[in-house]
Design a protein around this motif. Structure first.
Motif, PDB file in Angstrom:
ATOM      1  N   LEU A 113       0.873-109.306 -60.537  1.00 21.38           N
ATOM      2  CA  LEU A 113       0.426-108.084 -61.219  1.00 21.38           C
ATOM      3  C   LEU A 113      -0.445-107.243 -60.301  1.00 21.38           C
ATOM      4  O   LEU A 113      -1.151-107.767 -59.451  1.00 21.38           O
ATOM      5  CB  LEU A 113      -0.414-108.473 -62.428  1.00 21.38           C
ATOM      6  N   HIS A 173      -3.044-103.574 -60.488  1.00 23.50           N
ATOM      7  CA  HIS A 173      -3.663-102.525 -61.296  1.00 23.50           C
ATOM      8  C   HIS A 173      -4.251-101.494 -60.342  1.00 23.50           C
ATOM      9  O   HIS A 173      -4.895-101.856 -59.367  1.00 23.50           O
ATOM     10  CB  HIS A 173      -4.781-103.088 -62.170  1.00 23.50           C
ATOM     11  N   THR A 227      -8.873-109.014 -55.179  1.00 22.27           N
ATOM     12  CA  THR A 227      -7.793-109.953 -55.469  1.00 22.27           C
ATOM     13  C   THR A 227      -8.271-110.957 -56.510  1.00 22.27           C
ATOM     14  O   THR A 227      -9.286-111.627 -56.311  1.00 22.27           O
ATOM     15  CB  THR A 227      -7.357-110.695 -54.196  1.00 22.27           C
ATOM     16  N   LEU A 228      -7.535-111.031 -57.619  1.00 15.43           N
ATOM     17  CA  LEU A 228      -7.878-111.980 -58.670  1.00 15.43           C
ATOM     18  C   LEU A 228      -7.058-113.244 -58.459  1.00 15.43           C
ATOM     19  O   LEU A 228      -6.359-113.390 -57.459  1.00 15.43           O
ATOM     20  CB  LEU A 228      -7.602-111.363 -60.039  1.00 15.43           C
ATOM     21  N   ASN A 229      -7.132-114.166 -59.390  1.00 14.50           N
ATOM     22  CA  ASN A 229      -6.352-115.402 -59.261  1.00 14.50           C
ATOM     23  C   ASN A 229      -4.855-115.108 -59.299  1.00 14.50           C
ATOM     24  O   ASN A 229      -4.411-114.118 -59.859  1.00 14.50           O
ATOM     25  CB  ASN A 229      -6.710-116.364 -60.406  1.00 14.50           C
ATOM     26  N   GLU A 247      -2.958-111.604 -58.404  1.00 13.19           N
ATOM     27  CA  GLU A 247      -3.156-110.357 -59.139  1.00 13.19           C
ATOM     28  C   GLU A 247      -4.155-109.478 -58.364  1.00 13.19           C
ATOM     29  O   GLU A 247      -5.200-109.969 -57.927  1.00 13.19           O
ATOM     30  CB  GLU A 247      -3.700-110.668 -60.537  1.00 13.19           C
TER      31      GLU A 247
END
Lengths: 373, 183
Positions: free
Chosen positions: B3, B5, B57-59, B62
């Motif tokens: 994902l 955003h 950067t997320l887990n 994402e």
């Protein structure tokens, strides 16, 4: 040199009474009737401020003229529940401490009468009281009597800190301008003063903590103690509030924006603020979250409130948060001017409709996790 | 597929967009600075001419992409391209500017679509050096426009403050999506 009883004493007594009457009638500050003079009944009833000891100490007066005596009695009465120990008036022979005018100390009979008792000396400038740790400058001020009684109480009960120095009092220190005492927490009193038009510059002397000065018009405040002590000060019920003269600007040379203080006051669990479940509320502007301590739920509550008038009951229902948490947030917002109480529905109906449900999970949760929250 | 955003940072020249992205980006930001020839609008030496880019950067890969878009109106064509991909907009305004309320109007007009989605948060910088416009001025203008947008005083150099702006924006977007039943 000013003679005893000259000039300031009678006006101070009048101002105490006037202040008490005004406070009661305005509904801004309540001054309990019994606190005006000789408040032994109140002393018996008020247990909150005397947690350290239940012993009552006895106070006598020596060498004071009638005006000074009346003033001291009025002050001690108003300080009921504010001193660390309970104090009541007694005959000299049965007293633990004596309030004595310095000029009387030059009389051998007076010295003999003191007979080793703790003396609180009213320093009229005669030079006799110089250096005495338990001296009270004349004109007499409430805060100095409070300090002196606490120090005398410490000595009488042989506590560890008998030599508590008297605070430095500037020449501009108001004596008893307009004073009121209250049985509520300091936070509650500040919350009421926000909406009191007559009290725009005040100083709160908080027992065992320090002094807080507030200028509501200039939206500034100052504390002479660490910010880590602020919540403790706001919970305190032993304090004296004095109105400051309007030209006392030097008090606010080192200070912070009032909104920081009022936000803390509003969120404090000890604040007593009347907010009915159905009062219409309108968010005027968002609290400045980047610079105010807050929870994520506060942001979400603002999201719910934006663009419409709603009540606390509706907000609790839509947020599913506990009522007391919602109320604390709303009180903080009202005190800071972010939320308008008793707003009119007509003011809002043309605004864009806001969100009507709380957001959880999703990107927000992952983002906060990533950012270490 | 991972994902992503897109969050836009917009505002007039010198409002602190590049600084704000630098404050919260995981990576050294990609900058397209050039010598500022528009001294009339702002005296700073360089300005963004294409895009600034940073990311969080997320887990599980994402990514939150942070785009700083050039502040001059002549780059409006780029605003249009990015707006369609954006989840939300952080609008930074310089309180020291000649007319920050007019800047507010300009950008709210240009990003009308994001405004309608409740996906805009405003950060006002340099309130410590210029106090001619208190926050109430911005809110008064928003009320005149019948808009509900959070406005905060911020320091673009302060990571924590920028994170509050970003999380507020995400809260706003998600609340609206939850209401509309968007997955």
């Amino acid at each position: 040199m000013r003679r005893r009883g000259e000039g300031t004493v009678m006006p101070e007594i009048a101002r105490i009474k006037e202040s008490a009457a005004m406070s009661t009638s305005s509904g801004v500050l309540s001054v309990p009737h019994e606190s005006k003079l000789g408040a032994t009944d109140a002393m018996r009833r008020d247990h909150t401020a005397h947690t350290k000891s239940e012993r009552t100490l006895r106070l006598a007066m020596l060498g004071l003229d009638s005006d000074q005596g009346t003033l001291v009695r009025a002050i001690v009465g108003m300080l009921t529940g504010r001193t660390r120990m309970k104090w009541t008036f007694a005959a000299l022979a049965h007293s633990d401490a004596v309030i004595v005018v310095d000029q009387a100390l030059g009389i051998p009979e007076t010295v003999r009468a003191l007979n080793g008792r703790i003396a609180i000396i009213i320093d009229t400038g005669a030079g006799i009281a110089k250096g005495e740790s338990l001296s009270v400058p004349s004109p007499i001020s409430v805060m100095n009597i409070l300090d002196a009684l606490d120090s005398a109480g410490d000595r009488a009960t042989r506590k560890k800190n008998p030599q508590t120095p008297m605070p430095a009092i500037s020449n501009n220190e108001p004596t008893i301008a307009q004073m009121a005492v209250d049985r509520r927490s300091l936070a509650s009193t500040i919350a009421r003063l926000v909406f009191a038009p007559h009290y725009r510059r005040i100083r709160a002397r908080v027992a065992d903590v320090g002094t807080m000065s507030i200028c509501f018009n200039e939206r500034r405040y100052h504390i002479d103690f660490s910010r880590t002590q602020l919540v403790r000060a706001l919970r305190e019920r032993r304090y004296v509030i004095t109105a400051l003269p309007s030209d006392d600007a030097h008090q606010f040379s080192a200070d912070g924006p009032l909104v920081d203080l009022l936000w803390t006051v509003g969120l404090a669990p000890c604040v007593d603020f009347e907010l009915t479940d159905d009062a219409p509320l309108r968010l005027l502007q968002w609290p400045n979250f980047p610079r105010l301590p807050h929870e994520l739920e506060h942001v979400q509550l603002c999201g719910l409130m934006g663009g419409r008038v709603m009540s606390m009951r509706e907000l609790v229902s839509e947020s599913t948060l506990a009522a007391e948490r919602v109320k604390a947030f709303l009180v903080a917002c009202i005190l800071c001017g972010y939320v308008q109480l008793n707003a009119e529905q007509a003011q809002m109906h043309e605004l864009l409709a806001p969100a009507r449900s709380m957001a959880t999970g999703g990107l927000l949760e992952r983002l906060l996790k990533r950012l270490g929250f | 597929m991972s994902l992503e955003h897109v969050i836009l940072f917009a505002g007039p020249m010198g409002a602190g967009k590049t600084t704000a992205i630098s404050s919260i980006s995981d990576i050294p930001i990609v900058m397209t600075e050039a010598v500022n020839n528009d001294i009339e609008h702002h005296s700073k030496a360089t300005t963004t001419v294409a895009l600034d880019y940073g990311q969080l950067t997320l887990n599980d890969g994402e990514v939150v992409r942070l785009y700083g878009i050039p502040g001059q109106e002549r780059f409006e064509f780029m605003w249009r391209i990015l707006e369609t991909r954006a989840a939300g907009l952080i609008l930074l305004l310089d309180n020291e500017a000649r007319d920050p309320i007019a800047d507010l109007d300009l950008f709210l007009d240009k990003f009308r679509g994001l405004c309608r989605r409740g996906a805009v948060v405003v950060g006002v910088t340099r309130t410590d050096v210029a106090d001619s416009h208190p926050m109430t001025h911005y809110y008064d203008r928003l009320r005149e426009r019948r808009m509900h947008v959070p406005v905060f005083e911020v320091d673009a150099r302060d990571r924590q403050q920028m994170i509050v702006l970003l999380t507020t924006l995400v809260v706003m977007v998600q609340m609206r999506e939850t209401e509309l039943g968007v997955e």
